[in-house]
Scaffold this motif. Structure first.
Motif, PDB file in Angstrom:
ATOM      1  N   PHE A   6       0.833  -1.198  -0.091  1.00 31.48           N
ATOM      2  CA  PHE A   6      -0.016  -0.088  -0.044  1.00 31.48           C
ATOM      3  C   PHE A   6       0.839   1.303   0.009  1.00 31.48           C
ATOM      4  CE2 PHE A   6      -2.304  -3.378   1.914  1.00 31.48           C
ATOM      5  CZ  PHE A   6      -3.746  -3.538   1.373  1.00 31.48           C
ATOM      6  N   TYR A   7       0.340   2.300  -0.558  1.00 28.68           N
ATOM      7  CA  TYR A   7       1.261   3.276  -0.956  1.00 28.68           C
ATOM      8  C   TYR A   7       0.352   4.536  -0.680  1.00 28.68           C
ATOM      9  CZ  TYR A   7       3.923  -0.007  -3.326  1.00 28.68           C
ATOM     10  OH  TYR A   7       4.530  -1.366  -3.787  1.00 28.68           O
ATOM     11  N   VAL A   8       1.114   5.537   0.118  1.00 29.23           N
ATOM     12  CA  VAL A   8       0.418   6.791   0.851  1.00 29.23           C
ATOM     13  C   VAL A   8       0.982   7.935  -0.158  1.00 29.23           C
ATOM     14  CG1 VAL A   8       0.091   8.336   2.565  1.00 29.23           C
ATOM     15  CG2 VAL A   8      -0.069   5.900   3.298  1.00 29.23           C
ATOM     16  N   LYS A  37       5.005   7.224   0.425  1.00 33.59           N
ATOM     17  CA  LYS A  37       5.641   6.212   1.045  1.00 33.59           C
ATOM     18  C   LYS A  37       4.961   4.890   1.036  1.00 33.59           C
ATOM     19  CE  LYS A  37       8.055   5.072   5.513  1.00 33.59           C
ATOM     20  NZ  LYS A  37       8.411   5.743   6.953  1.00 33.59           N
ATOM     21  N   GLY A  38       5.766   3.867   1.082  1.00 35.10           N
ATOM     22  CA  GLY A  38       4.937   2.376   1.098  1.00 35.10           C
ATOM     23  C   GLY A  38       4.923   1.925   2.391  1.00 35.10           C
ATOM     24  N   PHE A  39       3.718   1.115   2.559  1.00 38.23           N
ATOM     25  CA  PHE A  39       3.522   0.469   3.863  1.00 38.23           C
ATOM     26  C   PHE A  39       3.180  -0.965   3.347  1.00 38.23           C
ATOM     27  CE2 PHE A  39       3.154   4.831   4.642  1.00 38.23           C
ATOM     28  CZ  PHE A  39       3.405   5.011   5.946  1.00 38.23           C
ATOM     29  N   THR A  40       3.432  -2.101   4.565  1.00 39.10           N
ATOM     30  CA  THR A  40       3.093  -3.417   4.159  1.00 39.10           C
ATOM     31  C   THR A  40       1.677  -3.767   4.572  1.00 39.10           C
ATOM     32  OG1 THR A  40       3.782  -3.863   6.417  1.00 39.10           O
ATOM     33  CG2 THR A  40       5.429  -4.099   4.889  1.00 39.10           C
ATOM     34  N   ASP A  41       0.911  -2.859   5.362  1.00 41.31           N
ATOM     35  CA  ASP A  41      -0.538  -2.987   5.408  1.00 41.31           C
ATOM     36  C   ASP A  41      -1.467  -1.827   5.315  1.00 41.31           C
ATOM     37  OD1 ASP A  41      -1.222  -2.177   8.316  1.00 41.31           O
ATOM     38  OD2 ASP A  41       0.736  -2.826   8.254  1.00 41.31           O
ATOM     39  N   TYR A  94      21.702  -3.910 -19.283  1.00 38.98           N
ATOM     40  CA  TYR A  94      21.649  -2.698 -18.409  1.00 38.98           C
ATOM     41  C   TYR A  94      19.999  -2.626 -17.612  1.00 38.98           C
ATOM     42  CZ  TYR A  94      19.939   0.597 -21.645  1.00 38.98           C
ATOM     43  OH  TYR A  94      18.945   1.044 -23.018  1.00 38.98           O
ATOM     44  N   GLN A  95      19.978  -2.128 -16.386  1.00 42.73           N
ATOM     45  CA  GLN A  95      18.683  -1.768 -16.152  1.00 42.73           C
ATOM     46  C   GLN A  95      18.504  -0.557 -15.018  1.00 42.73           C
ATOM     47  OE1 GLN A  95      17.545  -5.439 -13.735  1.00 42.73           O
ATOM     48  NE2 GLN A  95      19.100  -5.082 -12.256  1.00 42.73           N
ATOM     49  N   GLY A  96      17.441  -0.098 -14.633  1.00 43.45           N
ATOM     50  CA  GLY A  96      17.057   0.932 -13.723  1.00 43.45           C
ATOM     51  C   GLY A  96      16.223   0.606 -12.782  1.00 43.45           C
ATOM     52  N   VAL A  97      16.284   1.087 -11.546  1.00 45.93           N
ATOM     53  CA  VAL A  97      15.277   0.950 -10.585  1.00 45.93           C
ATOM     54  C   VAL A  97      14.895   2.294  -9.851  1.00 45.93           C
ATOM     55  CG1 VAL A  97      15.889  -1.389 -10.219  1.00 45.93           C
ATOM     56  CG2 VAL A  97      16.886   0.182  -8.860  1.00 45.93           C
ATOM     57  N   PHE A  98      13.598   2.333  -9.373  1.00 48.68           N
ATOM     58  CA  PHE A  98      13.441   3.417  -8.525  1.00 48.68           C
ATOM     59  C   PHE A  98      13.481   2.978  -7.004  1.00 48.68           C
ATOM     60  CE2 PHE A  98      10.350   5.484  -5.597  1.00 48.68           C
ATOM     61  CZ  PHE A  98      10.453   6.850  -5.959  1.00 48.68           C
ATOM     62  N   VAL A  99      14.276   3.664  -6.381  1.00 50.66           N
ATOM     63  CA  VAL A  99      14.581   3.257  -5.104  1.00 50.66           C
ATOM     64  C   VAL A  99      14.031   4.443  -3.741  1.00 50.66           C
ATOM     65  CG1 VAL A  99      16.294   2.551  -3.426  1.00 50.66           C
ATOM     66  CG2 VAL A  99      16.754   2.057  -5.781  1.00 50.66           C
ATOM     67  N   ASP A 100      13.518   4.189  -2.771  1.00 47.64           N
ATOM     68  CA  ASP A 100      13.079   5.049  -1.899  1.00 47.64           C
ATOM     69  C   ASP A 100      13.655   4.476  -0.457  1.00 47.64           C
ATOM     70  OD1 ASP A 100      11.900   6.674   0.007  1.00 47.64           O
ATOM     71  OD2 ASP A 100       9.976   6.490  -0.581  1.00 47.64           O
ATOM     72  N   PHE A 101      14.554   5.065   0.102  1.00 42.19           N
ATOM     73  CA  PHE A 101      15.149   4.631   1.229  1.00 42.19           C
ATOM     74  C   PHE A 101      14.440   5.057   2.346  1.00 42.19           C
ATOM     75  CE2 PHE A 101      18.779   4.536  -1.793  1.00 42.19           C
ATOM     76  CZ  PHE A 101      19.237   3.286  -1.521  1.00 42.19           C
ATOM     77  N   GLY A 102      13.528   6.309   2.175  1.00 46.86           N
ATOM     78  CA  GLY A 102      12.586   6.575   3.132  1.00 46.86           C
ATOM     79  C   GLY A 102      11.481   5.400   3.688  1.00 46.86           C
ATOM     80  N   VAL A 103      11.349   4.414   2.896  1.00 43.01           N
ATOM     81  CA  VAL A 103      10.603   3.437   3.260  1.00 43.01           C
ATOM     82  C   VAL A 103      11.327   2.365   3.981  1.00 43.01           C
ATOM     83  CG1 VAL A 103       8.941   1.445   2.093  1.00 43.01           C
ATOM     84  CG2 VAL A 103       9.176   3.697   1.027  1.00 43.01           C
ATOM     85  N   GLN A 104      10.668   1.703   4.777  1.00 40.81           N
ATOM     86  CA  GLN A 104      11.216   0.750   5.983  1.00 40.81           C
ATOM     87  C   GLN A 104      10.606  -0.841   5.542  1.00 40.81           C
ATOM     88  OE1 GLN A 104      13.827   0.632   7.347  1.00 40.81           O
ATOM     89  NE2 GLN A 104      13.928   0.915   9.346  1.00 40.81           N
ATOM     90  N   PRO A 105      11.083  -1.783   4.936  1.00 39.19           N
ATOM     91  CA  PRO A 105      12.479  -1.639   4.521  1.00 39.19           C
ATOM     92  C   PRO A 105      12.428  -1.034   2.906  1.00 39.19           C
ATOM     93  CG  PRO A 105      11.575  -3.880   4.148  1.00 39.19           C
ATOM     94  CD  PRO A 105      10.666  -3.012   4.952  1.00 39.19           C
TER      95      PRO A 105
END
Length: 213
Positions: A6-8, A37-41, A94-105
């Motif tokens: 789930f994503y807020v 931000k992403g959440f698990t529930d 090659y590849q590219g990914v979107f990363v959000d380190f503000g998400v846990q994990p």
């Protein structure tokens, strides 16, 4: 490792809670200062949405990245790119990914992945990956920093020229066609986001790594 379901979106076109990354991405596309931000529930996501971003946005760092000796942390969110080559030259992709380190994990979401090219090199792949990420951002109105662990590729981006010593041949003709198109793009477009060095010695393997070492 738990994955976000789930994503807020606090600041975006239509703030709310979304259950697909693709929907979240549409809501933040082109929005300056977007916060999400992403959440698990769903319960956690809905609670966070009601409370607002101050207690959630940028408050934590990926546990899979060892920052115990770091004087700085990777900027988040960001796009990370990497290339893999079997041989030199050899089969390259090659590849590219979107990363959000503000998400846990922290989570990495694939943005693009190239086909496998014959008779290529890792540096060419890194160069093309950065240009691909730059062009994708310009097309979508994004403004994320780009991380690469290739010093050569970053230098070539600044010089707007892929200075490979590899020679064109029948096997890599299409690859060199893409290189020419990438160079043309660089010369016709301003680079509006920072292209940064991923500090592998501090943060571990870049999130876009193919995991073949």
């Amino acid at each position: 490792m738990a994955k976000n379901k789930f994503y807020v979106v606090w600041i975006g076109h239509n703030p709310g809670v979304y259950d697909r990354w693709e929907d979240c991405q549409k809501e933040i596309k082109g929005v300056k200062g977007a916060k999400y931000k992403g959440f698990t529930d769903r319960t956690s996501a809905e609670t966070a949405f009601k409370e607002g971003p101050d207690n959630y946005w940028g408050k934590d760092v990926a546990p899979t990245v060892d920052l115990s000796k770091a004087k700085e942390q990777p900027i988040s969110p960001a796009i990370a790119v990497d290339a893999a080559c079997a041989g030199n030259p050899g089969k390259m992709e090659y590849q590219g990914v979107f990363v959000d380190f503000g998400v846990q994990p922290a989570n990495a979401y694939n943005l693009f992945k190239s086909p496998v090219f014959e008779n290529g090199t890792n540096n060419i792949g890194e160069f093309l990956a950065i240009v691909h990420a730059l062009a994708l951002q310009k097309k979508n109105g994004w403004a994320y920093p780009i991380y690469s662990d290739s010093v050569n590729a970053q230098l070539w981006i600044k010089q707007k020229k892929c200075k490979t010593k590899l020679q064109p041949n029948a096997k890599n003709a299409y690859l060199f066609e893409l290189v020419a198109r990438a160079e043309k793009w660089l010369n016709e477009n301003a680079i509006e986001v920072p292209v940064l060095k991923w500090k592998t010695e501090i943060w571990g393997e870049i999130p876009a790594d193919f995991g073949r070492k």
